[in-house]
Design a protein around this motif. Structure first.
Motif, PDB file in Angstrom:
ATOM      1  N   GLU A 180     -57.598  -5.548  42.798  1.00  0.00           N
ATOM      2  CA  GLU A 180     -57.811  -4.475  41.826  1.00  0.00           C
ATOM      3  C   GLU A 180     -59.174  -3.820  42.026  1.00  0.00           C
ATOM      4  O   GLU A 180     -59.306  -2.591  41.969  1.00  0.00           O
ATOM      5  N   GLN A 181     -60.193  -4.655  42.280  1.00  0.00           N
ATOM      6  CA  GLN A 181     -61.527  -4.116  42.527  1.00  0.00           C
ATOM      7  C   GLN A 181     -61.556  -3.284  43.813  1.00  0.00           C
ATOM      8  O   GLN A 181     -62.240  -2.260  43.883  1.00  0.00           O
ATOM      9  N   ILE A 182     -60.810  -3.717  44.822  1.00  0.00           N
ATOM     10  CA  ILE A 182     -60.755  -2.961  46.079  1.00  0.00           C
ATOM     11  C   ILE A 182     -60.142  -1.586  45.843  1.00  0.00           C
ATOM     12  O   ILE A 182     -60.640  -0.566  46.355  1.00  0.00           O
ATOM     13  N   ILE A 240     -54.563 -15.357  40.931  1.00  0.00           N
ATOM     14  CA  ILE A 240     -55.175 -14.514  39.897  1.00  0.00           C
ATOM     15  C   ILE A 240     -56.479 -13.918  40.407  1.00  0.00           C
ATOM     16  O   ILE A 240     -56.760 -12.727  40.231  1.00  0.00           O
ATOM     17  N   GLN A 241     -57.297 -14.746  41.068  1.00  0.00           N
ATOM     18  CA  GLN A 241     -58.562 -14.243  41.595  1.00  0.00           C
ATOM     19  C   GLN A 241     -58.315 -13.235  42.716  1.00  0.00           C
ATOM     20  O   GLN A 241     -59.010 -12.223  42.818  1.00  0.00           O
ATOM     21  N   LEU A 242     -57.309 -13.505  43.542  1.00  0.00           N
ATOM     22  CA  LEU A 242     -56.986 -12.588  44.630  1.00  0.00           C
ATOM     23  C   LEU A 242     -56.509 -11.248  44.073  1.00  0.00           C
ATOM     24  O   LEU A 242     -56.862 -10.181  44.598  1.00  0.00           O
ATOM     25  N   ALA A 243     -55.711 -11.301  43.006  1.00  0.00           N
ATOM     26  CA  ALA A 243     -55.251 -10.067  42.369  1.00  0.00           C
ATOM     27  C   ALA A 243     -56.424  -9.300  41.765  1.00  0.00           C
ATOM     28  O   ALA A 243     -56.460  -8.059  41.804  1.00  0.00           O
ATOM     29  N   LEU A 271     -67.741 -10.631  39.569  1.00  0.00           N
ATOM     30  CA  LEU A 271     -66.821 -11.395  40.416  1.00  0.00           C
ATOM     31  C   LEU A 271     -66.870 -12.882  40.117  1.00  0.00           C
ATOM     32  O   LEU A 271     -66.380 -13.686  40.890  1.00  0.00           O
ATOM     33  N   SER A 272     -67.444 -13.259  38.996  1.00  0.00           N
ATOM     34  CA  SER A 272     -67.527 -14.678  38.660  1.00  0.00           C
ATOM     35  C   SER A 272     -66.224 -15.212  38.105  1.00  0.00           C
ATOM     36  O   SER A 272     -66.056 -16.405  37.940  1.00  0.00           O
ATOM     37  N   LYS A 273     -65.271 -14.334  37.780  1.00  0.00           N
ATOM     38  CA  LYS A 273     -63.992 -14.776  37.224  1.00  0.00           C
ATOM     39  C   LYS A 273     -63.235 -15.578  38.258  1.00  0.00           C
ATOM     40  O   LYS A 273     -63.012 -15.118  39.365  1.00  0.00           O
ATOM     41  N   GLY A 274     -62.812 -16.784  37.857  1.00  0.00           N
ATOM     42  CA  GLY A 274     -62.009 -17.605  38.755  1.00  0.00           C
ATOM     43  C   GLY A 274     -62.746 -18.022  39.994  1.00  0.00           C
ATOM     44  O   GLY A 274     -62.146 -18.187  41.049  1.00  0.00           O
TER      45      GLY A 274
END
Length: 333
Positions: A220-222, A213-216, A78-81
């Motif tokens: 996706e992870q959810i 982008i981070q929210l998307a 989850l470090s992206k963005g």
């Protein structure tokens, strides 16, 4: 006669020679001054308009809390963005030098006080130069829809503007300074105002895009964790229903293994839901806020040419050349 006395006599002779030939000195100084006036009147006047903005944004930190550890156990990065509000200072000057921005400036309509009409920089530049439209503007290719071919006049106009629009960012103070130098003071102020609006809108959209982008990514992870959660829940329920009357150590070990996997995925899934809500709040909180420290004003005096400096240098140059000519004449005679 000592050396000092000889030096004094030589210096007196030089001064006397210059004074005797004052006409030569006056003529050369006048000639140099005339060249200075020619430079002044042949140089296009340039007016500078400035605008200073204060940029305030969030710290850009993304507090993952216990989610980072849980996610790493589940194989999720989850470090992206992680930094939504973090904007590189070089972005501001890069925007001002980008072709889309300069093209927008070139085709924006402005009122030209020196012309008395509303024109775009592109139209004004074509009228003032001999550039021919050898290539039709905005030509696109059917097989390359994202690529445009610009005309020679457009390329020349963009190059012209790139040398006249400056944006500097003081990251420590959070100050953005915009300066526009143009031959028309009113146009200079209008472009400075357009630039400030364009840059603030661009940076805000850029910050929101990073957050989206981070929210998307979290969404996706959810979805992926929801699929895994439903799967492990189904497997665990089927295992319990199929072994209702069994109480062996082997059964308990398998049940504990499935329960541990279920709890891990459940915790990650719940934390992701919390993180999604946190990101939504953070996205709105960390949009940069710009305040005007120094508004755009119409300049009254040109910054170029510097008339006083040019005239002083002309007089100084004329006097120096005159002295050299007089001394050369005296030496020959």
């Amino acid at each position: 006669m000592t050396n000092n006395e000889s030096y004094k006599l030589d210096l007196i002779d030089i001064v006397n020679s210059v004074l005797k030939n004052w006409k030569i000195l006056l003529v050369l100084t006048g000639f140099s001054l005339a060249i200075g006036f020619m430079i002044i009147y042949s140089t296009e006047e340039s007016y500078s308009s400035k605008c200073v903005l204060i940029s305030e944004s969030g710290e850009g930190s993304s507090d993952l809390g216990g989610l980072g550890g849980l996610a790493s156990l589940a194989g999720i990065d989850l470090s992206k963005g992680a930094n939504i509000g973090s904007i590189n200072p070089a972005l501001y000057s890069s925007i001002a030098g980008s072709t889309p921005f300069l093209k927008a400036v070139a085709h924006q309509k402005y009122y030209f006080e020196i012309v008395g009409d509303t024109l775009s920089i592109y139209e004004y530049y074509i009228n003032e130069t001999d550039i021919n439209e050898k290539v039709v503007s905005d030509t696109t290719f059917s097989y390359l829809p994202d690529i445009q071919r610009m005309s020679n006049a457009e390329l020349a106009t963009i190059a012209y503007l790139r040398e006249r629009i400056f944006v500097n960012m003081d990251w420590k103070l959070g100050i953005v300074e915009i300066e526009v130098v143009m031959p028309d003071p009113l146009v200079s102020a209008q472009i400075a105002n357009f630039t400030s609006i364009y840059i603030t809108d661009y940076v805000k959209n850029y910050s929101q895009e990073k957050g989206r982008i981070q929210l998307a990514f979290v969404d996706e992870q959810i979805r992926e964790r929801k699929i895994e959660f439903d799967r492990i829940q189904r497997v665990l329920n089927q295992f319990k229903d199929g072994n209702l009357n069994i109480n062996s150590s082997r059964y308990r070990a398998k049940e504990q293994e499935l329960s541990s996997e279920y709890n891990l995925i459940y915790d990650v899934y719940n934390e992701l839901l919390k993180q999604k809500e946190s990101l939504r709040i953070q996205l709105n909180k960390e949009i940069p806020v710009f305040s005007i420290l120094e508004p755009v004003s119409i300049p009254n005096r040109p910054i170029k040419p510097n008339k006083k400096l040019i005239l002083l240098l002309s007089v100084f140059t004329g006097i120096c050349i005159g002295i050299v000519v007089v001394l050369f004449k005296v030496k020959i005679s």
